[in-house]
Enzyme design. Structure first.
Site, short mmCIF file in Angstrom:
data_model
loop_
_atom_site.label_atom_id
_atom_site.label_comp_id
_atom_site.label_asym_id
_atom_site.label_seq_id
_atom_site.Cartn_x
_atom_site.Cartn_y
_atom_site.Cartn_z
N GLN A 45 7.15 5.72 19.93
CA GLN A 45 8.00 6.91 19.94
C GLN A 45 8.89 7.01 18.70
OE1 GLN A 45 7.56 9.28 22.31
NE2 GLN A 45 5.91 7.92 22.93
N ASN A 46 9.00 5.93 17.93
CA ASN A 46 9.80 5.99 16.71
C ASN A 46 9.04 6.82 15.69
OD1 ASN A 46 11.02 5.28 14.06
ND2 ASN A 46 12.27 3.94 15.34
N ARG A 47 9.75 7.71 15.03
CA ARG A 47 9.10 8.68 14.14
C ARG A 47 9.06 8.23 12.68
NH1 ARG A 47 12.97 13.03 16.60
NH2 ARG A 47 14.26 11.18 16.40
#
Length: 168
Positions: A45-47
């Protein structure tokens, strides 16, 4: 609600850099998922990787080796401000008892290059522990963490691109 236990975390990842690095991006410390995946920004989920792919116009790297090669090919050095700390889960707001990383080996390889912080905690810790030593101010970028929900991917790419594209 279950209490998240405190854990002493020590940086296990080497800095990614070479003599062609043009910028240094510093995070705080590896998240639980990053530690499991054995590389920076390992939480799906880290962009971070999507933002850098968007800024550089290069395909999104998948494997850890592809990510490292991507960084080096784009002139991006990567490390964290924290060598070790106490933390609950992956919560930057819980970080305490910080031992900062030694950035001198990076600059021996890269020379003095601009420094960018991925989020407010990296920025504050760098200012507290490392800026006096390096003499290089840090530019704070908005965090790519999923906890930073007020920034969507497009806004992150625009903000990061505005700062980084001058150097890349």
């Amino acid at each position: 609600m279950k209490e998240i236990p405190w854990e002493r975390v020590t940086q296990k990842f080497l800095p990614v850099c070479n003599q062609n690095s043009k910028v240094l991006i510093l995070g705080t410390a590896p998240s639980l998922k990053s530690r499991e995946n054995q590389f920076y920004y390992g939480h799906p989920q880290n962009r971070f990787w999507k933002v850098l792919a968007g800024v550089t116009g290069v395909a999104l790297p998948q494997s850890n080796e592809e990510k490292k090669a991507f960084l080096l090919a784009q002139g991006i050095a990567l490390y964290d401000v924290i060598l070790s700390c106490d933390i609950q889960g992956s919560s930057d707001s819980s970080i305490r008892n910080v031992v900062p990383t030694d950035l001198s080996t990076i600059f021996q390889t890269t020379g003095k290059i601009p420094i960018f912080g991925n989020g407010g905690t990296a920025f504050r810790l760098y200012q507290k522990h490392q800026q006096k030593i390096t003499g290089i101010p840090m530019v704070q970028l908005p965090s790519t963490s999923p906890a930073n929900a007020t920034w969507n991917l497009e806004r992150l790419i625009e903000a990061w691109g505005k700062e980084l594209q001058v150097f890349l």
